[in-house]
Design a protein around this motif. Structure first.
Motif, mmCIF file in Angstrom:
data_model
loop_
_atom_site.group_PDB
_atom_site.id
_atom_site.type_symbol
_atom_site.label_atom_id
_atom_site.label_comp_id
_atom_site.label_asym_id
_atom_site.label_seq_id
_atom_site.Cartn_x
_atom_site.Cartn_y
_atom_site.Cartn_z
ATOM 1 N N HIS A 319 0.762 -1.436 0.095
ATOM 2 C CA HIS A 319 0.089 -0.021 -0.060
ATOM 3 C C HIS A 319 0.954 1.098 -0.109
ATOM 4 N N GLY A 320 0.617 2.122 -0.910
ATOM 5 C CA GLY A 320 1.124 3.611 -0.830
ATOM 6 C C GLY A 320 2.357 3.665 -1.883
ATOM 7 N N THR A 321 2.655 2.402 -2.493
ATOM 8 C CA THR A 321 3.836 2.492 -3.341
ATOM 9 C C THR A 321 3.082 2.723 -4.824
ATOM 10 N N ALA A 322 3.708 3.235 -5.983
ATOM 11 C CA ALA A 322 3.542 3.372 -7.132
ATOM 12 C C ALA A 322 2.905 2.225 -7.891
ATOM 13 N N ALA A 323 3.604 1.037 -7.481
ATOM 14 C CA ALA A 323 3.243 -0.060 -8.127
ATOM 15 C C ALA A 323 1.710 -0.702 -7.815
ATOM 16 N N ALA A 324 1.550 -0.075 -6.569
ATOM 17 C CA ALA A 324 0.254 -0.871 -5.886
ATOM 18 C C ALA A 324 -0.974 -0.032 -6.570
ATOM 19 N N LYS A 325 -0.668 0.818 -7.492
ATOM 20 C CA LYS A 325 -1.823 1.484 -8.164
ATOM 21 C C LYS A 325 -2.054 0.692 -9.530
ATOM 22 N N LEU A 326 -1.029 -0.104 -9.962
ATOM 23 C CA LEU A 326 -1.010 -1.075 -11.138
ATOM 24 C C LEU A 326 -1.865 -2.422 -10.932
ATOM 25 N N LYS A 327 -2.373 -2.732 -11.866
ATOM 26 C CA LYS A 327 -3.257 -3.924 -11.617
ATOM 27 C C LYS A 327 -2.535 -5.304 -11.258
ATOM 28 N N ASP A 328 -2.526 -5.894 -10.206
ATOM 29 C CA ASP A 328 -1.724 -7.043 -9.841
ATOM 30 C C ASP A 328 -1.993 -8.167 -10.375
ATOM 31 N N ASN A 329 -2.029 -8.441 -12.070
ATOM 32 C CA ASN A 329 -3.012 -9.159 -12.759
ATOM 33 C C ASN A 329 -2.208 -10.606 -13.154
ATOM 34 N N VAL A 330 -1.029 -11.017 -12.435
ATOM 35 C CA VAL A 330 -0.274 -12.119 -12.705
ATOM 36 C C VAL A 330 -0.850 -13.128 -11.650
ATOM 37 N N SER A 331 -1.468 -14.261 -12.023
ATOM 38 C CA SER A 331 -2.140 -14.903 -10.700
ATOM 39 C C SER A 331 -1.098 -15.545 -9.947
ATOM 40 N N ILE A 332 -1.795 -16.028 -8.914
ATOM 41 C CA ILE A 332 -0.493 -16.764 -7.669
ATOM 42 C C ILE A 332 0.108 -17.677 -8.382
ATOM 43 N N ILE A 333 -0.765 -18.518 -9.237
ATOM 44 C CA ILE A 333 -0.361 -19.823 -9.731
ATOM 45 C C ILE A 333 0.637 -19.443 -10.679
ATOM 46 N N GLU A 334 0.564 -18.548 -11.449
ATOM 47 C CA GLU A 334 1.497 -18.270 -12.610
ATOM 48 C C GLU A 334 2.828 -17.692 -11.601
ATOM 49 N N LYS A 335 2.623 -16.761 -10.679
ATOM 50 C CA LYS A 335 3.733 -16.514 -9.857
ATOM 51 C C LYS A 335 4.515 -17.591 -9.460
ATOM 52 N N LYS A 336 3.854 -18.550 -8.884
ATOM 53 C CA LYS A 336 4.601 -19.857 -8.359
ATOM 54 C C LYS A 336 5.399 -20.520 -9.519
ATOM 55 N N LYS A 337 4.662 -20.721 -10.407
ATOM 56 C CA LYS A 337 5.191 -21.419 -11.570
ATOM 57 C C LYS A 337 6.476 -20.626 -12.311
ATOM 58 N N ARG A 338 6.617 -19.125 -12.401
ATOM 59 C CA ARG A 338 7.791 -18.545 -12.670
ATOM 60 C C ARG A 338 8.884 -18.574 -11.737
ATOM 61 N N GLU A 339 8.347 -18.644 -10.288
ATOM 62 C CA GLU A 339 9.615 -18.992 -9.369
ATOM 63 C C GLU A 339 10.163 -20.285 -9.444
ATOM 64 N N LYS A 340 9.249 -21.289 -9.791
ATOM 65 C CA LYS A 340 9.999 -22.562 -9.824
ATOM 66 C C LYS A 340 10.558 -22.690 -11.018
ATOM 67 N N ILE A 341 10.533 -22.146 -12.010
ATOM 68 C CA ILE A 341 11.300 -22.039 -13.366
ATOM 69 C C ILE A 341 12.612 -21.454 -12.927
ATOM 70 N N LEU A 342 12.772 -20.421 -12.411
ATOM 71 C CA LEU A 342 14.074 -19.726 -11.774
ATOM 72 C C LEU A 342 14.719 -20.616 -10.982
ATOM 73 N N ASN A 343 14.295 -21.074 -10.040
ATOM 74 C CA ASN A 343 14.851 -21.921 -9.110
ATOM 75 C C ASN A 343 15.572 -23.187 -9.716
ATOM 76 N N GLU A 344 14.807 -23.741 -10.846
ATOM 77 C CA GLU A 344 15.419 -24.879 -11.364
ATOM 78 C C GLU A 344 16.654 -24.419 -12.210
ATOM 79 N N ILE A 345 16.521 -23.347 -12.758
ATOM 80 C CA ILE A 345 17.765 -22.863 -13.511
ATOM 81 C C ILE A 345 19.035 -22.422 -12.627
ATOM 82 N N LEU A 346 18.251 -21.899 -11.388
ATOM 83 C CA LEU A 346 19.312 -21.626 -10.377
ATOM 84 C C LEU A 346 20.132 -22.714 -9.804
ATOM 85 N N LYS A 347 19.387 -23.727 -9.591
ATOM 86 C CA LYS A 347 19.949 -25.053 -9.074
ATOM 87 C C LYS A 347 21.123 -25.310 -10.132
ATOM 88 N N ILE A 348 20.868 -25.541 -11.309
ATOM 89 C CA ILE A 348 21.944 -26.005 -12.188
ATOM 90 C C ILE A 348 23.046 -25.210 -12.200
#
Ligand code: SF4
Length: 401
Positions: A319-348
């Motif tokens: 709350h109060g930040t400039a980004a909070a005025k933007l629509k948080d339009n990436v679903s939590i499922i998609e966020k988790k998926k993206r986190e997992k992809i980066l973790n897999e690359i990082l692991k390697i």
């Protein structure tokens, strides 16, 4: 009977450092630390407003305290937003800005003369071997997702002579690791002393110790800092350089003031000057409007840079930040998926990097190498520099005999 205090920290190293100053104020009025919260007369929470999860944890601990037989006096401090301050002032006995923490003694009914600047309070260090030394506080950058400039205010650099004196005292009492802390250490400035000059001054202090620092902003991470890191033997070959996204458009929306090309150039210069430097980063996945293609640019950056470590966060609006005025339009499922992809690359990439250490002798202090790699060693001698031969490697850890 001597009163007892208990401190809970929710946050980063800066919050830990703040707590060490809170402890010093309390011991100055003869309070004694207890690890058992149920027997405390005073409970202090040093909080961080950066993530909503930390704010939620404050409510959780208050609910627990409510059930204690002995009701302690409660104090909230740390990085607190104005709106949270109002909310929490009904729930805590005292809500106090960290910069005003020397006034805590007065609030507790003791009339002790207070230090003007809270950073001048001599801390009660929580570690014998490692010292958190704040060199600056606050931030002028206003990254669009971050509440720090609102919670901690604008940048204030601490006088270099006070920093040097605190480090000298820490080294005298046996500290082997000095962490220089600030929201953006690269923009440190005290008269003619900038951050690289400060590093050089600290490097000249007599004694055997390592210098580490956090956090760095890529836009202020200059050639001069790279040279100082390379030339100062006490500065460890480790850098956390938060990139936050691998896509230029998202970086613009984040108000980060650098492009991926500029970021990669800095990494290339660093690796040329300090071969074998260990590199970590911070990333936010699912920033408002982040498309699959834009996320793929972040994944590509991960593959190209080959980080040793990364701290991956799923975006959540503050709350109060400039980004909070933007629509948080990436679903939590998609966020988790993206986190997992980066973790897999990082692991390697992390495993690839760690395997190169096998068979090599490394210098360690406690459970970390000089490059800040986590290492598991049998018969560890806490607080001593020792050399060990690396026998095994996993993505997040080395092992040695
Ligand atoms: S540099 Fe950006 S992310 Fe870091 S504390 Fe400042 S505003 Fe927050």
């Amino acid at each position: 009977m001597q009163k007892k205090y208990h401190i809970i920290v929710y946050g980063c190293q800066m919050n830990i450092s703040d707590s060490e100053r809170v402890a010093a104020v309390l011991e100055g009025i003869r309070y004694k630390q207890t690890s058992n919260i149920t027997e405390a007369d005073l409970v202090v929470i040093t909080m961080c407003s950066v993530r909503q999860s930390a704010v939620n944890r404050v409510y959780g601990i208050l609910e627990k305290i409510e059930k204690f037989k002995k009701k302690p006096v409660t104090v909230l401090t740390g990085c607190i937003l104005k709106k949270d301050k109002k909310k929490f002032s009904n729930l805590f006995n005292h809500v106090i800005d960290i910069k005003e923490i020397s006034n805590l003694s007065k609030l507790l009914g003791k009339n002790i003369k207070s230090k003007k600047d809270y950073l001048d309070i001599a801390p009660r260090y929580s570690s014998k071997f490692s010292a958190n030394i704040p060199i600056m506080t606050g931030c002028n950058n206003f990254c669009s997702y971050c509440v720090v400039p609102y919670a901690r205010g604008r940048e204030i650099s601490r006088p270099a002579k006070n920093i040097i004196s605190e480090i000298k005292n820490s080294v005298k009492r046996g500290c082997k690791e000095i962490w220089l802390l600030g929201q953006n250490v690269n923009s440190y400035k005290d008269k003619k002393t900038n951050f690289p000059k400060l590093l050089r001054q600290i490097n000249k202090i007599q004694g055997s110790f390592w210098i580490r620092f956090t956090s760095s902003h890529p836009k202020d991470f200059s050639d001069e800092v790279i040279s100082a890191m390379a030339e100062c033997k006490k500065v460890t070959p480790y850098l956390n350089l938060p990139v936050q996204s691998g896509d230029d458009q998202i970086l613009k929306l984040m108000n980060r003031h650098y492009t991926i090309k500029e970021y990669k150039n800095k990494i290339a210069k660093l690796r040329k000057k300090i071969p074998g430097v260990c590199l970590s980063t911070d990333i936010i996945v699912g920033f408002p409007g982040e498309t699959k293609k834009q996320f793929e640019n972040t994944a590509k950056l991960f593959r190209d840079v080959k980080y040793d470590m990364a701290y991956i966060n799923k975006y959540s609006p503050r709350h109060g930040t400039a980004a909070a005025k933007l629509k948080d339009n990436v679903s939590i499922i998609e966020k988790k998926k993206r986190e997992k992809i980066l973790n897999e690359i990082l692991k390697i990439t992390a495993l690839e990097k760690n395997k190169k250490y096998i068979g090599k002798e490394v210098e360690i202090l406690n459970d970390r190498t000089k490059e800040y790699k986590n290492i598991l060693v049998k018969n560890l001698k806490p607080g001593e520099f020792i050399k060990v031969k690396v026998t095994g490697a996993k993505p997040w850890r080395l092992t040695a005999n």
